[in-house]
Scaffold this active site. Structure first.
Site, short mmCIF file in Angstrom:
data_model
loop_
_atom_site.label_atom_id
_atom_site.label_comp_id
_atom_site.label_asym_id
_atom_site.label_seq_id
_atom_site.Cartn_x
_atom_site.Cartn_y
_atom_site.Cartn_z
N SER A 6 0.79 -1.23 0.00
CA SER A 6 0.00 0.00 0.00
C SER A 6 0.82 1.28 0.00
O SER A 6 0.32 2.33 -0.39
CB SER A 6 -0.95 0.01 1.21
OG SER A 6 -1.89 -1.03 1.11
N PHE B 56 -8.73 9.08 16.77
CA PHE B 56 -9.82 8.47 17.49
C PHE B 56 -9.46 7.14 18.17
O PHE B 56 -10.27 6.61 18.93
CB PHE B 56 -11.01 8.27 16.55
CG PHE B 56 -11.52 9.57 15.99
CD1 PHE B 56 -12.27 10.44 16.77
CD2 PHE B 56 -11.21 9.95 14.69
CE1 PHE B 56 -12.73 11.64 16.26
CE2 PHE B 56 -11.67 11.16 14.17
CZ PHE B 56 -12.42 12.00 14.97
N GLU C 245 -9.74 7.19 2.94
CA GLU C 245 -9.41 5.76 2.89
C GLU C 245 -10.28 4.95 3.84
O GLU C 245 -10.40 5.28 5.02
CB GLU C 245 -7.95 5.52 3.26
CG GLU C 245 -7.55 4.05 3.11
CD GLU C 245 -6.36 3.64 3.96
OE1 GLU C 245 -5.72 2.64 3.60
OE2 GLU C 245 -6.08 4.28 4.99
N ASP D 82 -6.44 0.26 -3.70
CA ASP D 82 -5.00 0.20 -3.93
C ASP D 82 -4.56 -1.17 -4.42
O ASP D 82 -3.58 -1.31 -5.13
CB ASP D 82 -4.22 0.62 -2.69
CG ASP D 82 -4.67 -0.10 -1.43
OD1 ASP D 82 -5.66 -0.85 -1.49
OD2 ASP D 82 -4.04 0.11 -0.37
#
Length: 496
Positions: A111, A280, A320, A366
């Site tokens: 990636s 988060f 993403e 990807d």
């Protein structure tokens, strides 16, 4: 009489009998009329050559054509249908292409390399970020000479605002490729840097990018890489930094809004008045199936668009769905498809909040995973469950599973490798494959059966789809190199 019938049939089969379009025997068939309506709609599409004020790329990590197919069926079946007739939001986009995903040194891609291709316009090696193929992975001394301009630098140079959103760590490969340069994707904080490395870690690069105005909104996970080991974050988990730096406090001191849960996210000003940094989770954000106390991908996408859209020069936003990839690696299809649906909702939200006349939206992946679909499943077989037999007298699958040669049922979806392997060192496959019930197969935590035993299921190298709409979206077509995506986005944003 028999001679006449046979002669007529022969003429029909050889094409000698001509039918007017409105006199075809199948002219009233629902499939026929639906396809004709789709043809008419596509024939009416005209290329949009406006300059793109805004550019949005939404990347579902690991969501190749196969994974997307599983998500389509799941979403459709959740709505009470067979599933295969369902259309996901991005599948309605008018332009489509296939992207070749390999890295320059890897047939099956990583990636970091694919993210760099889409965010910088060049293919590169596996595992490196924001640099070209001349760099040897891990060699910090080569970064300066191998650096390529990334999306945050390029679009900021156009006067646009920039946003980065991910359900993975913001320092992870795909989001990091939008703003960072690194000899190794694993240099997420300083603790992983080799001795003498003069290039800052990825988390430090993100904070500097936000301070410098190259990133205006960054929302995702990865808090641990911004905190020193001796400091605990909001969930009580310690950081990973060994340099004593608290990058979150540095960001707050610079006037950057920091949010870490639903409450602070809801109270933040997403109006462009100040940058926003959202972290988060200590690591990746939760899977959609388990999400609690943090925003969804669609909510983060909406907040980012609202924060960026006040710029009269427009914006660039990269989004993403990182956890589709992680659930695939785990062989856990039930979570794959739920995160896939969450991604589709983010696509729909981005589309609703923008105008096709001035916003180019590209949706892609990807890479794909080693996912496999076992035949011959009757229509309506639960995509998470057992492959059911085809009904020769109807359209819905029979309530009877297909059986393998070992006398056991099998699920519609399996993986070619991974933790669910049916093979071990001390046995061959004959008669040893576990029996699985429909109830077990559809459980949220079920790990699909696989062939080759690996600790984690792998990526695969086949092409992935690119869906596009908006200015210059018509340039998306055919089979292209993955880095071509960047060039379409850049062309649309700079067109005169």
């Amino acid at each position: 009489m028999k001679t006449i019938i046979c002669t007529s049939l022969a003429l029909a089969l050889t094409g000698s009998v001509a039918f007017a379009q409105d006199a075809l025997p199948q002219q009233n068939n629902a499939w026929f009329t639906a396809a004709q309506a789709e043809l008419d709609a596509k024939a009416a599409v005209q290329p949009n050559t406006n300059k793109a004020k805004n550019v949005i790329i939404l990347i579902s990590d690991g969501n190749g054509v196969g994974t997307n197919y599983a998500t389509r069926l799941f979403d459709g079946q959740q709505n009470g249908n067979f599933g295969d007739e369902h259309v996901l939001p991005h599948e309605k986009f008018p332009f489509l292409a296939l992207a070749k995903t390999y890295n320059v040194n890897a047939q099956t891609p990583d990636s970091a390399g694919t993210g760099t291709a889409m965010h910088s316009g060049v293919k590169t090696k596996a595992g490196v970020i924001g640099v070209d193929e001349t760099l040897n992975r891990g060699d910090c001394s080569q970064v300066e000479g191998a650096t390529v301009a990334n999306a945050s630098e390029i679009y900021t140079g156009m006067g646009k605002s920039v946003g980065v959103v991910s359900t993975a760590r913001l320092t992870h490969a795909t989001p990091a490729s939008a703003y960072a340069h690194s000899a190794d994707r694993n240099f997420e904080d300083n603790s992983g840097l080799p001795d003498g490395c003069a290039v800052p870690d990825i988390a430090s690069q993100l904070i500097e990018a936000v301070k410098a105005g190259r990133v205006d909104v960054a929302l995702g996970g990865g808090r641990r890489h911004f905190l020193p080991k001796e400091v605990k974050g909001e969930e009580g988990k310690g950081g990973k930094r060994t340099d004593g730096k608290n990058l979150i406090e540095d960001a707050k001191a610079a006037g950057i809004q920091y949010v870490y849960d639903d409450g602070t996210f809801g109270a933040a000003r997403f109006d462009g008045s100040a940058p926003v940094l959202g972290l988060f989770e200590a690591s990746h954000m939760q899977y959609e199936a388990d999400r609690s106390g943090e925003p969804s991908l669609a909510e983060m996408t909406e907040a980012a668009i609202k924060a960026l859209q006040g710029n009269e020069n427009g914006f660039f936003l990269t989004v993403e769905a990182g956890r589709v990839d992680h659930a695939n690696h785990a062989g856990n299809l039930a979570r794959v498809v739920r995160d896939g649906v969450a991604f589709a909702e983010a696509v729909a939200r981005a589309d609703e909040l923008t105008d096709d006349s001035d916003t180019l939206i590209i949706v892609t992946a990807d890479h794909e995973h080693a996912i496999a679909f076992s035949g011959y499943a009757g229509r309506g077989s639960d995509i998470l469950g057992l492959s059911m037999k085809i009904d020769p007298a109807g359209t819905k699958a029979l309530n009877e599973p297909n059986m393998a040669q070992d006398g056991k049922p099998y699920t519609t979806v399996t993986y070619l490798n991974g933790g669910g392997s049916i093979l071990t060192e001390d046995q061959d496959w004959t008669g040893t494959r576990p029996t699985v019930s429909q109830e077990e197969a559809t459980d949220l935590d079920y790990v699909q059966q696989a062939l080759i035993p690996l600790s984690s299921e792998t990526h695969s190298g086949e092409d992935v789809a690119i869906y596009a709409k908006g200015p210059f979206a018509h340039l998306i077509g055919g089979t292209v190199e993955q880095n071509y995506i960047f060039h379409v986005m850049h062309h649309a944003a700079t067109a005169e």
